[in-house]
Design an enzyme around this catalytic site. Structure first.
Site, PDB file in Angstrom:
ATOM      1  N   ALA A   1     -62.968 -37.507  72.646  1.00 48.81           N
ATOM      2  CA  ALA A   1     -64.085 -38.354  73.085  1.00 48.81           C
ATOM      3  C   ALA A   1     -64.525 -37.950  74.484  1.00 48.81           C
ATOM      4  CB  ALA A   1     -63.670 -39.824  73.066  1.00 48.81           C
ATOM      5  N   ASP A   2     -65.751 -38.329  74.792  1.00 49.42           N
ATOM      6  CA  ASP A   2     -66.292 -38.134  76.129  1.00 49.42           C
ATOM      7  C   ASP A   2     -67.307 -39.244  76.381  1.00 49.42           C
ATOM      8  OD1 ASP A   2     -66.260 -35.886  78.345  1.00 49.42           O
ATOM      9  OD2 ASP A   2     -68.304 -36.671  78.230  1.00 49.42           O
TER      10      ASP A   2
END
Length: 193
Positions: free
Chosen positions: A74-75
């Protein structure tokens, strides 16, 4: 066994907030390391920066996945006026970011990549966050009493600044923390991951 059968999450994140959220889901998980330069391979719109980086991180995982494993990368990107506000490099930059968010709405995009032996699902969730006017004293208090340096946009909604300065949100609260957990659960359930 969890609600998701014998699935096991391989969480490629150093974020304590993401670890906490995955742990709350009750799915067995393991932290894995991925070494990848978080540099966009080509220019993209601010709204897709987070999902592009999440997919890039997943490509950096070089071990074969077992049938029950789901790699989760994720980011998170804070976007104001189509400009991505990353993690601040100094307290002065953190104060500048918070000043720019003061009294305005901005978007928080968290991009997610879920990868198994057989498939890969990349998506992002957007939450609109509305800050009230923040005084210079409030900003100074926050940056001196909380760790704002490891957060996109220099703030954590679950911290003091969220209690004090966020008037409302439109979308998922946990997305702003760094992981849209309800959407992740839905994707795991509906796409056969």
């Amino acid at each position: 066994m969890s609600l998701f059968g014998n699935a096991k999450i391989l969480l490629a994140s150093q974020s304590p907030r993401r670890r906490q959220l995955v742990q709350l889901l009750g799915i067995p998980y393991q932290i894995v390391d991925i070494s990848v330069d978080e540099v966009l391979p080509h220019p993209v719109e601010a709204s897709v920066v987070a999902e592009t980086l999440a997919a890039l991180k997943a490509e950096g995982y070089n071990r074969a996945l077992l049938p029950n494993e789901i790699l989760l990368t994720a980011d998170t990107a804070v976007v104001l006026d189509d400009k991505v506000l990353g993690k601040p490099k100094s307290l002065a930059e953190a104060a500048e970011m918070l000043s720019s968010l003061s009294g305005r709405a901005h978007e928080v995009y968290t991009g997610v990549c879920l990868k198994t032996q057989k498939q890969k699902k990349v998506f992002s969730e957007c939450t609109k966050v509305f800050f009230r006017e923040l005084s210079a004293e409030a900003i100074e208090y926050y940056i001196n009493h909380c760790n704002c340096m490891d957060k996109a946009g220099a703030y954590g909604i679950q911290e003091w600044i969220g209690l004090y300065g966020v008037e409302r949100i439109d979308g998922c609260f946990y997305n702003v923390m760094g992981l849209p957990v309800a959407r992740i659960c839905k994707e795991i359930e509906t796409s056969g991951l």
